[in-house]
Motif scaffolding. Structure first.
Motif, PDB file in Angstrom:
ATOM      1  N   LEU A   1      12.732  -0.879   3.905  1.00  0.00           N
ATOM      2  CA  LEU A   1      12.109  -1.137   2.603  1.00  0.00           C
ATOM      3  C   LEU A   1      11.230   0.006   2.124  1.00  0.00           C
ATOM      4  O   LEU A   1      10.742  -0.015   1.001  1.00  0.00           O
ATOM      5  N   LYS A   2      11.005   0.990   2.995  1.00  0.00           N
ATOM      6  CA  LYS A   2      10.122   2.125   2.681  1.00  0.00           C
ATOM      7  C   LYS A   2       8.746   1.631   2.201  1.00  0.00           C
ATOM      8  O   LYS A   2       8.224   2.056   1.176  1.00  0.00           O
ATOM      9  N   GLU A   3       8.199   0.683   2.963  1.00  0.00           N
ATOM     10  CA  GLU A   3       6.876   0.125   2.667  1.00  0.00           C
ATOM     11  C   GLU A   3       5.950   0.338   3.859  1.00  0.00           C
ATOM     12  O   GLU A   3       6.404   0.320   5.005  1.00  0.00           O
ATOM     13  N   ASP A   4       4.660   0.462   3.570  1.00  0.00           N
ATOM     14  CA  ASP A   4       3.662   0.540   4.632  1.00  0.00           C
ATOM     15  C   ASP A   4       3.272  -0.883   5.036  1.00  0.00           C
ATOM     16  O   ASP A   4       2.714  -1.629   4.226  1.00  0.00           O
TER      17      ASP A   4
ATOM     18  N   ARG B   1       0.938  -3.918   3.130  1.00  0.00           N
ATOM     19  CA  ARG B   1       1.377  -5.303   2.884  1.00  0.00           C
ATOM     20  C   ARG B   1       0.326  -6.284   3.388  1.00  0.00           C
ATOM     21  O   ARG B   1      -0.034  -7.228   2.692  1.00  0.00           O
ATOM     22  N   LEU B   2      -0.162  -6.050   4.599  1.00  0.00           N
ATOM     23  CA  LEU B   2      -1.158  -6.953   5.184  1.00  0.00           C
ATOM     24  C   LEU B   2      -2.432  -6.997   4.331  1.00  0.00           C
ATOM     25  O   LEU B   2      -2.984  -8.075   4.075  1.00  0.00           O
TER      26      LEU B   2
ATOM     27  N   GLU C   1       2.194 -17.526   8.587  1.00  0.00           N
ATOM     28  CA  GLU C   1       2.652 -16.419   9.431  1.00  0.00           C
ATOM     29  C   GLU C   1       3.305 -15.397   8.500  1.00  0.00           C
ATOM     30  O   GLU C   1       4.285 -15.706   7.815  1.00  0.00           O
ATOM     31  N   CYS C   2       2.740 -14.202   8.462  1.00  0.00           N
ATOM     32  CA  CYS C   2       3.186 -13.251   7.440  1.00  0.00           C
ATOM     33  C   CYS C   2       3.380 -11.830   7.974  1.00  0.00           C
ATOM     34  O   CYS C   2       3.717 -10.930   7.219  1.00  0.00           O
TER      35      CYS C   2
ATOM     36  N   THR D   1       7.416  -6.848  -0.215  1.00  0.00           N
ATOM     37  CA  THR D   1       6.054  -7.279  -0.582  1.00  0.00           C
ATOM     38  C   THR D   1       6.028  -7.685  -2.051  1.00  0.00           C
ATOM     39  O   THR D   1       5.417  -8.685  -2.425  1.00  0.00           O
ATOM     40  N   GLU D   2       6.724  -6.911  -2.878  1.00  0.00           N
ATOM     41  CA  GLU D   2       6.775  -7.184  -4.320  1.00  0.00           C
ATOM     42  C   GLU D   2       7.372  -8.563  -4.600  1.00  0.00           C
ATOM     43  O   GLU D   2       6.936  -9.265  -5.516  1.00  0.00           O
TER      44      GLU D   2
END
Length: 470
Positions: A61-64, A68-69, A47-48, A28-29
Motif C-alpha cells: 500500500l506504500k503507507e507508513d 496509520r496508528l 483490533e487495528c 488507511t484512507e
C-alpha cells in the motif's frame, strides 16, 4: 434470572478480518471515514494494528504503518486500540534482540496502542517475557495468547498449567487464540470453565469461522463465563474471518450477556464496508472460496491459510495429485517436530517439509533450514520431544548446534547497529523499527517516501513562483 454480565466485544474489521479475507489490503484512507461511528459502538477494543498489517502497509500500500496508528489514535476518542504481537519475533519472521522488542513496545504504546496481544508459535512462554515486561513498564495492557491446537499433549492440564504461568508472568489477561477454528462448542465450555477456576485473569476468546463452528463455540464460551469475544462486522465476517458482530449482538439481546449495542449504528457501519467487500470480490482480491466452510480444517487440523499455501506449492511443482498425500503427511511431520501448534511460522515450516517429504519419495531426504532450526531449538521448546531419528537424519554434524536456552539469550543487542545501517533514511524515531522488521521492504518504502516529498516540494515551489496553474 442469571446475574447480568454483558459480554465484551473486540472488533477485528480493521485488522484480522481484512487480513483473513483480502490479504490485509484495506487502506488507511478506506478506514478513516468510519472510525467516528466505530468509536460510538461501545467496543471493549478495536483490533487495528500488528499481525500482517505492518508488512502489507509498507509492501503493497506504500503507507507508513506508524502514521496509520497515529491517525487511528486521533480518531478513536473512547475506544481502546489493540494490536497482535508475535513475541520475540515482534511483527517479523525472526527473533530479535531484547532491546528491539522493548523499543518496539515503547513506540507502539507512545503512538496509541492500549492492548498488546502477545503470542508464540510454540507456546514457549520464555519467548514472551521480554514483551510482557516491556508492556508492563509502558503501562499498556499485556494480554498473553495461548495458540490453541489439538493433540495428545494438549490436555486440559496443559492449558491450565500455562494459564497459571501466564498469571505469574505479570500478564493482565489471557486470550485463547484459536487460529484454525479447531475449538468445538462443548470443548470451549470445558476449557473456559477450567481457566476461570485456575486464574483470576480475564479470559478472551479469538477464533475463525473456517470450520463452521465458531458462532456456536462463542455461545458456549460466553455461557461458561468468557469475558471477551472477537467478532468482525458482517461484510468481512465468516469464512476464514470471525463470526459477525451484529449476529453475536442479536444472539445475546435480552439475556444477561446483552451487549447493549445499537443495531442501527452497526447497520450503518456494515453499509459503509459492504461496497469495499463487493469491490474486493469483483477485482478478485476476495476469493469466494475463503467465505465457505472448510471441514478439512477439523479433519487434518490445518488452518485455512496453510491449505491454500500447500495447494499453490503443489501447483508450482505440477504435483496437485499429491494433495491428499501431503495432507496426511502434515500430522506426521508435526509429530516429528514436537507437535507444535500450526500458526505463523510453524505452520509454514511443517507444511513445506511435508511437501518435500512427499515429492522426494523419501521422508527428510531434504530438510529445510527452518526444519533444522526447529530441531536445533532455535524457535524455542516444543511441547513434546523431537523424533530422535528424524533429528539425526536432518542435522547430521549440526546436531552439536542444538540449544536449550531461550533463543533470544544468544542474540546480542542490535538497535545501535540497525540505526547506523539506516541513518540516511531516518525521518522519525520509528523508522529504525520499520527497518529492523523488514529491511529491504523498508528501504523501498523510504525511497518512495522521499520521491513523494521531493515531488510535493517542487509543486509548492512552482506555486510560489507563479508558474504552477492554480
Amino acid at each position: 434470572m442469571a446475574e447480568k454480565k454483558p459480554i465484551k466485544i473486540t472488533e477485528t474489521i480493521l485488522r484480522d478480518a481484512h487480513q483473513s479475507l483480502i490479504a490485509t489490503r484495506m487502506t488507511t484512507e478506506q478506514m478513516m471515514p468510519i472510525v467516528d461511528k466505530l468509536d460510538k459502538v461501545g467496543y471493549h477494543s478495536v483490533e487495528c494494528w500488528g499481525g500482517a498489517t505492518f508488512d502489507a502497509s509498507l509492501r503493497f500500500l506504500k503507507e507508513d504503518p506508524w502514521d496509520r496508528l497515529r491517525k487511528f489514535r486521533d480518531g478513536f476518542k473512547n475506544t481502546k486500540l489493540q494490536m497482535l504481537f508475535r513475541g520475540q519475533n515482534i511483527l517479523g519472521y525472526r527473533p530479535y534482540g531484547d532491546d528491539v522488542v522493548e523499543y518496539f513496545v515503547q513506540k507502539s504504546v507512545a503512538n496509541g496502542i492500549d492492548i498488546i496481544r502477545i503470542f508464540d508459535c510454540l507456546n514457549d512462554l520464555r519467548n514472551l517475557k521480554t514483551a510482557v515486561k516491556a508492556a508492563n513498564k509502558e503501562k499498556a495492557h499485556a494480554q498473553v495468547a495461548l495458540s490453541y491446537t489439538l493433540g495428545d499433549a494438549y490436555t486440559l492440564e496443559y492449558w491450565v498449567g500455562k494459564a497459571k504461568e501466564i498469571e505469574e508472568m505479570g500478564a493482565d489477561s489471557i486470550c485463547i487464540k484459536d487460529m484454525a477454528g479447531l475449538l468445538l462448542p462443548y470443548r470451549a465450555t470445558e476449557l473456559v470453565t477450567a481457566l476461570k477456576e485456575a486464574t483470576s485473569l480475564p479470559i478472551q476468546l479469538h477464533t475463525h469461522y473456517t470450520s463452521g463452528v465458531a458462532s456456536m463455540t462463542y455461545l458456549k464460551a460466553v455461557e461458561a463465563g468468557v469475558d471477551v469475544i472477537d467478532t468482525a462486522m458482517s461484510p468481512f465476517a465468516l469464512g476464514t474471518s470471525q463470526p459477525a458482530t451484529e449476529v453475536m449482538v442479536e444472539t445475546f439481546k435480552g439475556t444477561p450477556y446483552d451487549t447493549g449495542f445499537d443495531q442501527k449504528l452497526l447497520s450503518e457501519i456494515a453499509d459503509y464496508f459492504r461496497p469495499i467487500r463487493d469491490h474486493a470480490l469483483e477485482s478478485g482480491l476476495l476469493n469466494p472460496k475463503n467465505l465457505g466452510v472448510n471441514i478439512k480444517t477439523l479433519l487434518y487440523q490445518v488452518p485455512g491459510g496453510m491449505l491454500s499455501n500447500l495447494t499453490s506449492q503443489l501447483k508450482e511443482q505440477g504435483a496437485e495429485d499429491k494433495y491428499y498425500d501431503v495432507l496426511e503427511e502434515v500430522p506426521r511431520v508435526r509429530k516429528d517436530l514436537g507437535e507444535p501448534p500450526l500458526v505463523t511460522p510453524s505452520s509454514q515450516i511443517v507444511g513445506t517439509q511435508a511437501v518435500f517429504n512427499v515429492l522426494m519419495g523419501e521422508r527428510y531426504k531434504m530438510a529445510t533450514k527452518e526444519t533444522k532450526d526447529i530441531l536445533k531449538g532455535k524457535y524455542g521448546e516444543a511441547v513434546r520431544p523431537f523424533n530422535e531419528d528424524v533429528k539425526k537424519k536432518c542435522l547430521g554434524d549440526e546436531i552439536n548446534d542444538c540449544i536449550t536456552c531461550r533463543p533470544a539469550d544468544l542474540i546480542p543487542d542490535e538497535l545501535e547497529t540497525l540505526e547506523n545501517e539506516m541513518k540516511q533514511w531516518e525521518q522519525q524515531d520509528e523508522d529504525v523499527l520499520t527497518y529492523a522488521l523488514f529491511p529491504q521492504v523498508a528501504v523501498d518504502y523510504f525511497k518512495y517516501r522521499q520521491a513523494q516529498q521531493t515531488k510535493m516540494d517542487e509543486t509548492i515551489a512552482d506555486t510560489k513562483n507563479g508558474s504552477y496553474p492554480v
